[in-house]
Design a protein around this motif. Structure first.
Motif, PDB file in Angstrom:
ATOM      1  N   THR A 221       0.780  -1.247  -0.022  1.00 33.18           N
ATOM      2  CA  THR A 221       0.111  -0.226   0.041  1.00 33.18           C
ATOM      3  C   THR A 221       0.883   1.283  -0.034  1.00 33.18           C
ATOM      4  O   THR A 221       0.728   2.360  -0.887  1.00 33.18           O
TER       5      THR A 221
ATOM      6  N   ARG B 199      -5.446  -3.880  11.662  1.00 35.50           N
ATOM      7  CA  ARG B 199      -5.347  -3.278  10.305  1.00 35.50           C
ATOM      8  C   ARG B 199      -6.096  -4.239   9.383  1.00 35.50           C
ATOM      9  O   ARG B 199      -6.697  -4.035   8.525  1.00 35.50           O
TER      10      ARG B 199
ATOM     11  N   THR C 243      -9.655  -5.313   9.852  1.00 33.22           N
ATOM     12  CA  THR C 243     -10.757  -4.205   9.604  1.00 33.22           C
ATOM     13  C   THR C 243     -10.835  -3.525   8.358  1.00 33.22           C
ATOM     14  O   THR C 243     -11.398  -2.730   8.002  1.00 33.22           O
ATOM     15  N   ALA C 244      -9.804  -4.221   7.430  1.00 29.19           N
ATOM     16  CA  ALA C 244      -9.416  -3.978   6.015  1.00 29.19           C
ATOM     17  C   ALA C 244     -10.731  -4.039   5.395  1.00 29.19           C
ATOM     18  O   ALA C 244     -11.471  -4.967   5.558  1.00 29.19           O
ATOM     19  N   GLU C 245     -11.139  -3.069   4.308  1.00 29.51           N
ATOM     20  CA  GLU C 245     -12.140  -3.372   3.417  1.00 29.51           C
ATOM     21  C   GLU C 245     -12.361  -4.616   2.679  1.00 29.51           C
ATOM     22  O   GLU C 245     -13.421  -5.268   2.962  1.00 29.51           O
ATOM     23  N   ASN C 246     -11.066  -5.307   2.474  1.00 24.68           N
ATOM     24  CA  ASN C 246     -11.088  -6.669   2.029  1.00 24.68           C
ATOM     25  C   ASN C 246     -10.557  -7.593   2.672  1.00 24.68           C
ATOM     26  O   ASN C 246      -9.539  -8.376   2.617  1.00 24.68           O
ATOM     27  N   SER C 247     -10.859  -7.592   3.977  1.00 23.51           N
ATOM     28  CA  SER C 247      -9.954  -8.391   5.219  1.00 23.51           C
ATOM     29  C   SER C 247      -9.967  -9.943   4.820  1.00 23.51           C
ATOM     30  O   SER C 247      -8.841 -10.283   5.188  1.00 23.51           O
ATOM     31  N   LYS C 248     -11.016 -10.302   4.433  1.00 24.99           N
ATOM     32  CA  LYS C 248     -10.865 -11.891   3.994  1.00 24.99           C
ATOM     33  C   LYS C 248      -9.942 -12.357   3.274  1.00 24.99           C
ATOM     34  O   LYS C 248      -9.205 -13.125   3.378  1.00 24.99           O
TER      35      LYS C 248
ATOM     36  N   LYS D  53      -7.076 -10.287   2.483  1.00 24.31           N
ATOM     37  CA  LYS D  53      -5.731 -10.087   3.245  1.00 24.31           C
ATOM     38  C   LYS D  53      -5.246 -11.046   4.063  1.00 24.31           C
ATOM     39  O   LYS D  53      -4.399 -11.351   4.013  1.00 24.31           O
TER      40      LYS D  53
END
Length: 170
Positions: free
Chosen positions: A17, A108, A111-116, A118
């Motif tokens: 990122t 982090r 709680t990420a938008e695409n946590s699964k 990641k």
């Protein structure tokens, strides 16, 4: 020494990122060592570990480092979590460690938008106790090889890339 920025740190801290944001702001090329390895092997890192083991993967990281040393300059290089172990790391450029607490990194990812996605990419986080143990083992080693340390906990990406820019020549 090459005029590259070599970004190291624990898995999930946000090296990719950060590299993308830096590239967008300053117009430099970026390379991700895990992406290079996946491309070379035509296989995901997770599958390389499962099929051929960690020792084989570390050999691929060293090959990647050797290629960077001979072929890459004026580039922002985001490295896998264990890349700090390559024998020629200091010859690749200025080594910058992104640093944060284990709990902050884990949160982090959760709680990420695409946590699964990641978390799936980083299967070690399915066993948080093992991941935390690895974090503690690597913490001192990262600092030992780093030319600079940037504490990123609770900082926005603009602040982080400005701090890296102050340290670099690209």
């Amino acid at each position: 020494m090459k005029k590259n920025i070599i970004l190291i740190g624990f898995m999930g801290i946000g090296k990719g990122t950060t590299a993308r944001a830096y590239s967008e702001k300053y117009g430099v090329f970026i390379v991700d060592t895990d992406d290079l390895i996946e491309s070379k092997e035509n296989q995901k890192i997770k599958n390389i570990f499962e099929d051929k083991g960690e020792k084989y993967f570390r050999k691929l990281e060293q090959e990647c480092a050797n290629w960077i040393e001979s072929s890459v300059n004026h580039t922002f290089i985001s490295c896998g979590g264990g890349f700090y172990k390559v024998e020629n790391l200091k010859k690749l450029g200025k080594v910058v460690l992104l640093n944060a607490s284990y709990d902050w990194i884990y949160n982090r990812l959760l709680t990420a938008e695409n946590s699964k996605a990641k978390l799936k990419k980083r299967p070690l986080f399915s066993e948080p106790k093992k991941a935390k143990k690895l974090y503690k083992e690597r913490e001192k080693a990262y600092r030992k090889v780093a030319d600079a340390v940037i504490d990123i906990e609770n900082k926005d990406i603009k602040t982080i890339i400005k701090e890296i820019k102050k340290l670099s020549y690209i």
